[in-house]
Every structure is written in structure tokens, then in C-alpha cells.
Design an enzyme around this catalytic site. Structure first.
Site, mmCIF file in Angstrom:
data_model
loop_
_atom_site.group_PDB
_atom_site.id
_atom_site.type_symbol
_atom_site.label_atom_id
_atom_site.label_comp_id
_atom_site.label_asym_id
_atom_site.label_seq_id
_atom_site.Cartn_x
_atom_site.Cartn_y
_atom_site.Cartn_z
ATOM 1 N N ASP A 205 0.859 -1.185 0.000
ATOM 2 C CA ASP A 205 0.000 0.000 0.000
ATOM 3 C C ASP A 205 0.889 1.227 0.000
ATOM 4 O OD1 ASP A 205 -2.859 1.139 0.490
ATOM 5 O OD2 ASP A 205 -1.593 2.156 1.960
ATOM 6 N N GLU B 179 -2.011 -1.780 -6.010
ATOM 7 C CA GLU B 179 -3.262 -1.167 -6.443
ATOM 8 C C GLU B 179 -3.083 -0.499 -7.807
ATOM 9 O OE1 GLU B 179 -5.844 0.494 -2.887
ATOM 10 O OE2 GLU B 179 -3.781 1.159 -2.708
ATOM 11 N N ASP C 150 -2.946 1.806 6.790
ATOM 12 C CA ASP C 150 -2.177 1.335 5.637
ATOM 13 C C ASP C 150 -1.847 -0.148 5.753
ATOM 14 O OD1 ASP C 150 -2.246 3.927 4.671
ATOM 15 O OD2 ASP C 150 -0.347 4.473 5.619
#
Length: 467
Positions: free
Chosen positions: A216, A308, A390
């Protein structure tokens, strides 16, 4: 595995060699501008004839924008357009013509909707005051000298490297690499040569092939891994802002150029601009070095990496965070992981852009209806889990690795709740992906802060993947 790889080295040039390279860069710029003027003249003539009501069949014939056609036109006219053309290598003129052909194609594809990236404008004329001098060589003698301290380029001869090229030389001597092209460019006051090589890479495997890690990325911390490791954000630009502002103010106080009035800049202004460019180049080099070290370590260690699919271009529209996002380097990190995982025998999984990794509880799978950016600790109202925001998102990303087995080759993996927007009311029927709390059952997991309206169906093996 055969792949393309680039090697970039700083050059230590003599004044004579620097003048020769600048001459070749100027020849490339001249060919670009000459061909662009030819294209603009024909386009303007055809537009004027249409305004007179002339039928399309009788208009001035259009000219081709392809690179081979531009080369043929240049070769036919270079004796009169540039009588000095034998002083430079043919690669200099080909550099400018190829750049124009690529720019025109990008502009045309952007207008016709064939280009998915940001819209491209019509090419503009190149100026030696605004364009970084560069020239690219694709033919002729391009080699690394046996002393591994010099590179040989057509018409430029033997150029000294600032550092040893032993890694590239070893591959060339072993026959596992073949030089395709070389480009010389000035950046931040220094000259660099970039050698494009076709490399035969040996099959490799990560140190932990079965390891799965979710990453992340953020601004407070550059990366938080699902293993619990936190990579701090070095903030190179933020730390250098004061010096950059001082150098910028110093340059603004010097006598700058006024080309419309025919006034060139002063020598002090040129030196101040060089100092500012060197400071910006240092920031970029520090950022590039840190990202390469991080991505190389991750690709060589873990067998599966999950990231992501961030809309970085859209995130940069936030005027409050744009500078910090650009300073972190989200896009280069994703790009480097893409090819480094392939080089090291691992795999990269990209989560769907709309997957709510931060809103989803990594313990029970409950999804929050709202999670503000200021909430740095995730508190689950369903199971009572509390952990760093996170780290929770990184664990959810790691849990998507098992889902990629059933969706291999189908693009980004959509996890639970990966609809375009997390709703406040109503039911959203989605599949419960790995990473949920109860295995082998069909149940109802509530939206946190709302009624228990989400019904999920368990599929396959469930449970949080521990790494």
C-alpha cells in the site's frame, strides 16, 4: 528470456566533443523543424483551398507523415535546404525526423480516439533555448572499448565514461547481449549516454517463491507491506525546496533572455540556470535511486506482489497533494515492479482500481461506508479489530493473491466490494473473496455504520494469507 534493457552512463567530455554533440543535436532540431514546416504548409494550403469551395479531389495532394516518407523527402531536398549536411552523421537528421513522425502519429491517434493516454497537442517547433539537446544512433560503430571506460559512437569517436561499464561489457563479451542503439542527451548540466541492449536473461527465482506481499503506497509512508514492514517516504523534493527557491530567486535577479527584443541572457543568468538545473537533477536522481533499490529488493525476495491500480494522473489534480504525490513517485514504482518481477521469475497482481482496500476490514471483511483521509487507524465496528490503516489495506491486497488464480490473465483482480462507489443503502451482490473471517459458509457481513445489507457468497479457500 530475451528482453530489452537500458544502460545509462554519465560522460566526461572534452570541449571539442561537447561542441560536436551540440552540432549533431542542432542538426536533428533543424531536420525536425524543416519537416514540420513542410507539413504545416501543406495542411494550411489544403485548409485554404477548402475555404474557397474547391472539391477534395482537386486539393493539393497530402503528404505522408510516416518516417520513411519523411526520410525520402529530406534526402531529396537536403542539398539545398542544408548545404552543410555532410558535417554531421545521418543519424542526427534521422533523430529529428523520427521524433516528428512519432509526434504527428500521437497527435492523430489522440484526435481519432485511438490513444488511451492523455490528449496530445500538435507538434511545436523546437528551439535550442527550450529543448534538451539529444541525438540517437542506430547504425554504425557503437561499442564499449576493452578498457570499459570509453564508448565509441559514429562521427563522435571515443567518449570517456564517468564510471566503468563492466556490467554491460561482461554481457557483450559473453554473447548474451547485443547493442541496438545509443542516445546522447544533456540533463541537469551533465551529458549521458543511454545504450539500448537486447539481453538474454537467465531464468531466476525469487528468494521466497511462495511468499505473498501486498503493498500500500502513500505519502506519509512511501510503502507499507502486509508483512508489517514500513518504508519511510524520503521526501527528496520537500527537503530540497528551500535550496531550489533560493536558486530560483537568484536566477530571477539576473538579466534573463528577451528573444523578442533580440537580447540574449547574461553569463551570470546562464550559470544560475545551470545551478538550478543541477539541483533539480539531484532530486530526481535521489528519487530514482531509492525507488530502484526498493523495487529490486521486493522483486528478488517475494514470489507474488500485489499492488493497487492507482489513478495517479487524477490524483495529481488535487492541488494540495499533487506535489507530495509527484515527489513520492507512485507511477515509477508500479512500472519498475512490472518488469522486475518478470525478470526475477515472480508475478505482479494489480488490484482493481475500485477495490476498497482501505475501507475493508482485513479480519472479518466488513466494509466501512466512509473513511476519511485523516483516520490513520482502522477501527472495525463488527469485530473490534484496530490496526494501522495502511497495514490493513496492505493485508487486504495480499489476500487478493488467491483470487488471481481463478482470474489469471483477465486483467486487474476485483475483490469484495469492488463496485464503483461504496453505497450507503441497498444491497450489492458481490462474491466474497479470500481474506474473510469464516470459511466455507454463506453469511451476511454488515456495512459498518449502516444496516447489515451486504450479502456475500464464500467461494474457494478463505482466510487471511499470512506472510
Amino acid at each position: 528470456m530475451r528482453t530489452l534493457q537500458g544502460y545509462r552512463y554519465a560522460l566526461d567530455l572534452t570541449p571539442r566533443q561537447e561542441r560536436a554533440i551540440l552540432q549533431h543535436a542542432g542538426a536533428a532540431r533543424f531536420a525536425f523543424n524543416w519537416s514540420l514546416a513542410r507539413v504545416v504548409a501543406v495542411m494550411g494550403q489544403r485548409a485554404a483551398e477548402r475555404s474557397y469551395g474547391i472539391p477534395d479531389a482537386e486539393l493539393t495532394p497530402a503528404i505522408s507523415w510516416s518516417y520513411p516518407a519523411m526520410r525520402r523527402a529530406w534526402n531529396a531536398a537536403k542539398a539545398t535546404a542544408a548545404p552543410w549536411w555532410p558535417e554531421c552523421s545521418k543519424e542526427a537528421y534521422n533523430t529529428g525526423l523520427e521524433a516528428l513522425a512519432r509526434a504527428l502519429k500521437n497527435w492523430s491517434d489522440s484526435r481519432l480516439g485511438k490513444r488511451r493516454d492523455r490528449p496530445m497537442g500538435f507538434p511545436r517547433y523546437k528551439s535550442r533555448h527550450r529543448t534538451a539537446p539529444s541525438v540517437r544512433y542506430t547504425t554504425g560503430p557503437i561499442r564499449i572499448e576493452p578498457d570499459r571506460r570509453h564508448v565509441v559512437l559514429p562521427r563522435l569517436g571515443r567518449l570517456k565514461l564517468h564510471e566503468s561499464a563492466r556490467k554491460l561489457a561482461r554481457r557483450l563479451e559473453a554473447g548474451t547481449a547485443r547493442i541496438l542503439s545509443a542516445a546522447v542527451r544533456r540533463n541537469g548540466g551533465r551529458w549521458y549516454v543511454s545504450v539500448c541492449v537486447e539481453v538474454e536473461r537467465a531464468e531466476r527465482a525469487p528468494a521466497r517463491p511462495r511468499s505473498v506481499v501486498g503493498i500500500d503506497v502513500g505519502i506519509t509512508n512511501l510503502a507499507v507491506l502486509s508483512t508489517g514492514e514500513v518504508v519511510a517516504n524520503p521526501r527528496h523534493l520537500q527537503r530540497s525546496l528551500q535550496r531550489l527557491r533560493t536558486l530560483g530567486r537568484g536566477m530571477s535577479r539576473k538579466s534573463g533572455p528577451a528573444w523578442a527584443a533580440g537580447r540574449p541572457p547574461s553569463n551570470r543568468w546562464r550559470r544560475a540556470r545551470g545551478r538550478l538545473a543541477a539541483a533539480h537533477a539531484r532530486v530526481a536522481n535521489l528519487r530514482r535511486d531509492g525507488l530502484h533499490k526498493l523495487t529490486s529488493r521486493l522483486a528478488r525476495t517475494h514470489g507474488t506482489i500485489v499492488v493497487e491500480d492507482l489513478n495517479v494522473a487524477g490524483m495529481l489534480s488535487n492541488r494540495r497533494l499533487a506535489r507530495h504525490i509527484a515527489d513520492a513517485g507512485f507511477a515509477p514504482l508500479r512500472r519498475q515492479l512490472t518488469y522486475k518481477t518478470e525478470w526475477n521469475g515472480g508475478r505482479l497482481i494489480v488490484a482493481d482500481r475500485w477495490y476498497p482496500s482501505s475501507k475493508t476490514c482485513s479480519g472479518c471483511g466488513a466494509v466501512k461506508t466512509k473513511l476519511t483521509l485523516s483516520e490513520r487507524t482502522y477501527a472495525c465496528e463488527a469485530c473490534g479489530l484496530r490496526l494501522d490503516r495502511d497495514l490493513n489495506a496492505a493485508r487486504n491486497l495480499a489476500a487478493l493473491a488467491a483470487a488471481a488464480v481463478s482470474t489469471a490473465g483477465s486483467g486487474p483482480v476485483s475483490g469484495r466490494g469492488a463496485d464503483r462507489k461504496t453505497p450507503n443503502l441497498g444491497q450489492v451482490a458481490v462474491k466474497r473473496q479470500p481474506g474473510t473471517a469464516q470459511a466455507g459458509k454463506t453469511g451476511t457481513v454488515p456495512l459498518q455504520g449502516g444496516p447489515p445489507s451486504h450479502t456475500f457468497e464464500e467461494v474457494g479457500e478463505t482466510g487471511l494469507i499470512r506472510v
